[in-house]
Write a protein that holds these residues in place. Structure first.
Motif, PDB file in Angstrom:
ATOM      1  N   CYS A  83      24.841  69.590  55.804  1.00 53.65           N
ATOM      2  CA  CYS A  83      24.758  68.177  55.402  1.00 53.65           C
ATOM      3  C   CYS A  83      25.669  67.898  54.206  1.00 53.65           C
ATOM      4  CB  CYS A  83      23.303  67.858  55.041  1.00 53.65           C
ATOM      5  SG  CYS A  83      23.030  66.123  54.662  1.00 53.65           S
ATOM      6  N   ARG A  85      24.862  65.859  51.972  1.00 54.94           N
ATOM      7  CA  ARG A  85      23.973  65.580  50.835  1.00 54.94           C
ATOM      8  C   ARG A  85      23.066  66.784  50.564  1.00 54.94           C
ATOM      9  NH1 ARG A  85      22.285  59.182  51.509  1.00 54.94           N
ATOM     10  NH2 ARG A  85      24.393  58.484  52.026  1.00 54.94           N
ATOM     11  N   GLY A  86      22.324  66.680  49.482  1.00 51.53           N
ATOM     12  CA  GLY A  86      21.411  67.766  49.138  1.00 51.53           C
ATOM     13  C   GLY A  86      20.104  67.206  48.593  1.00 51.53           C
ATOM     14  N   CYS A  87      19.174  66.899  49.479  1.00 50.23           N
ATOM     15  CA  CYS A  87      17.873  66.385  49.026  1.00 50.23           C
ATOM     16  C   CYS A  87      17.014  67.568  48.577  1.00 50.23           C
ATOM     17  CB  CYS A  87      17.183  65.627  50.153  1.00 50.23           C
ATOM     18  SG  CYS A  87      18.137  64.208  50.721  1.00 50.23           S
ATOM     19  N   PHE A  89      13.968  68.252  48.858  1.00 50.60           N
ATOM     20  CA  PHE A  89      12.852  68.688  49.701  1.00 50.60           C
ATOM     21  C   PHE A  89      13.336  69.342  50.982  1.00 50.60           C
ATOM     22  CE2 PHE A  89      14.036  64.533  51.287  1.00 50.60           C
ATOM     23  CZ  PHE A  89      13.916  64.675  52.659  1.00 50.60           C
ATOM     24  N   CYS A  90      14.640  69.297  51.230  1.00 45.39           N
ATOM     25  CA  CYS A  90      15.153  69.602  52.574  1.00 45.39           C
ATOM     26  C   CYS A  90      15.834  70.964  52.617  1.00 45.39           C
ATOM     27  CB  CYS A  90      16.137  68.514  52.978  1.00 45.39           C
ATOM     28  SG  CYS A  90      16.903  68.813  54.576  1.00 45.39           S
ATOM     29  N   VAL A  92      18.072  72.016  54.843  1.00 43.54           N
ATOM     30  CA  VAL A  92      19.401  72.049  55.479  1.00 43.54           C
ATOM     31  C   VAL A  92      20.452  72.407  54.421  1.00 43.54           C
ATOM     32  CG1 VAL A  92      21.129  70.589  56.630  1.00 43.54           C
ATOM     33  CG2 VAL A  92      18.730  70.398  57.273  1.00 43.54           C
ATOM     34  N   VAL A 125      22.346  65.403  60.447  1.00 42.19           N
ATOM     35  CA  VAL A 125      22.615  65.573  59.021  1.00 42.19           C
ATOM     36  C   VAL A 125      23.372  64.327  58.571  1.00 42.19           C
ATOM     37  CG1 VAL A 125      22.689  68.087  59.069  1.00 42.19           C
ATOM     38  CG2 VAL A 125      24.735  66.790  59.687  1.00 42.19           C
ATOM     39  N   ASP A 126      23.482  64.101  57.271  1.00 38.71           N
ATOM     40  CA  ASP A 126      24.318  62.998  56.785  1.00 38.71           C
ATOM     41  C   ASP A 126      25.776  63.461  56.822  1.00 38.71           C
ATOM     42  OD1 ASP A 126      22.012  61.580  56.345  1.00 38.71           O
ATOM     43  OD2 ASP A 126      22.597  60.895  54.348  1.00 38.71           O
TER      44      ASP A 126
HETATM   45 FE1  SF4 Z   1      18.810  64.960  52.831  1.00 37.86          FE
HETATM   46 FE2  SF4 Z   1      18.770  64.484  55.477  1.00 37.86          FE
HETATM   47 FE3  SF4 Z   1      20.740  65.899  54.417  1.00 37.86          FE
HETATM   48 FE4  SF4 Z   1      18.298  66.950  54.532  1.00 37.86          FE
HETATM   49  S1  SF4 Z   1      19.593  66.422  56.281  1.00 37.86           S
HETATM   50  S2  SF4 Z   1      19.721  67.028  52.783  1.00 37.86           S
HETATM   51  S3  SF4 Z   1      17.023  65.100  54.214  1.00 37.86           S
HETATM   52  S4  SF4 Z   1      20.290  63.723  53.979  1.00 37.86           S
END
Ligand code: SF4
Ligand code: SF4
Length: 310
Positions: A83, A85-87, A89-90, A92, A125-126
């Motif tokens: 992804c 991004r880096g949330c 809680f996630c 990935v 994924v984003d």
């Molecule tokens: Fe965030 Fe979605 Fe990427 Fe997970 S897959 S890091 S929740 S944007």
């Protein structure tokens, strides 16, 4: 409830059976990713069994006997397993994005036909790195599934596309039955829970556009147990309903590893039941799936069809 020990209600039986093995093989043959497997989701046994087109299996047969059969659901993760991004809680991985696989839309459509799913959830994924952030690929996958079998119901769980309404519009135009975007948590906790590029207002505006500009049902999901207060959950549900969201799911946040956001609280199943009543009876959502193990796609086909028939 202590946050250090997992309570009994979070322990689930691992999935098994002929149908489970068949689905796994079908996915491997086409090099496809599902969230169900990537997240080692404990609901696989329940979600993957059933489906009018499903090949018979002891698990599915016993589900039918017990009245648990319905549209089988699986969640495909499009555009790779990394992804932009880096949330917090996630689980990935972030960065090192894969190039898009132009055959993925047809491969997903083939797998849906082979497995015999009646209800498919597509997520991704984003892909902030792509010129259209992957909106076109999303739309093409919805269309490929519908071309194969117009009766298959498709739920698209989309990113916020950085609030670009023309990109949300691209997916709307492909005609999914349910169009979802997850707000994830209450306004105050958007960060540190989500990546800084996400945001409460931005997510509400995506959901408002879905509710007002498409024929699809608008859906979202909230995780509990990240430090929210009850009044904030209520306010979030009310905000979601006010922009036209039809379906909401609530589930317990579970920490994927020690480097992720800590669980603040394990919410008791009775509290989840209360939120379901509030959402359905007081705020008039079409339906609310709420429980410790509920994920945004939990038995999505079955619950959607049941709600439409009520
Ligand atoms: Fe965030 Fe979605 Fe990427 Fe997970 S897959 S890091 S929740 S944007
Ligand atoms: Fe897959 Fe979602 Fe069901 Fe988990 S809840 S098994 S991710 S469809």
């Amino acid at each position: 409830m202590s946050r250090s020990r997992k309570p009994e209600w979070l322990k689930m039986r691992p999935p098994s059976g002929q149908r489970f093995t068949h689905i796994k093989q079908s996915l491997r043959d086409r090099d496809l990713n599902t969230v169900c497997e990537e997240a080692n989701c404990p609901n696989m046994g329940e979600c993957w069994s059933g489906g009018a087109n499903a090949p018979p299996d002891a698990e599915a047969a016993s589900a039918a006997e017990e009245g648990r059969d319905g549209p089988g659901t699986a969640t495909f993760m499009l555009m790779g397993d990394r992804c932009s991004r880096g949330c917090n809680f996630c689980d990935v991985e972030t960065g090192g994005m894969d190039p898009l696989d132009p055959e993925e839309p047809d491969n997903v459509a083939d797998a849906v036909a082979d497995i015999g799913l009646d209800y498919v959830v597509l997520t991704s994924v984003d892909r902030d790195d792509l010129p259209d952030q992957g909106a076109g690929h999303f739309a093409e996958t919805v269309r490929a599934i519908k071309r194969r079998n117009a009766d298959v119901m498709v739920e698209a769980l989309i990113p916020d596309f950085q609030g670009d309404s023309s990109l949300v519009g691209k997916v709307i135009d492909a005609g999914p039955d349910v169009l979802a975007h997850n707000v994830e948590t209450v306004e105050r906790l958007q960060w540190p829970v989500r990546d800084r590029r996400a945001g409460y207002e931005q997510s509400l505006s995506v959901l408002r556009q879905i509710a007002t500009e498409s024929d699809a049902y608008a859906k979202t999901s909230i995780m509990l147990g990240v430090g929210e207060y009850d009044h904030e959950v209520y306010q979030t549900l009310a905000d979601l309903r006010s922009v036209g969201v039809d379906i909401v799911t609530l589930g317990q946040y579970l920490q994927p590893s020690r480097s992720h956001l800590e669980v603040s609280e394990y919410i008791h199943p009775d509290a989840f039941d209360t939120w379901q009543r509030v959402a359905e009876e007081e705020l008039d959502f079409l339906y609310c799936a709420s429980g410790p193990m509920v994920r945004s796609s939990y038995r999505a086909g079955e619950l959607f069809v049941e709600a439409l028939e009520r």
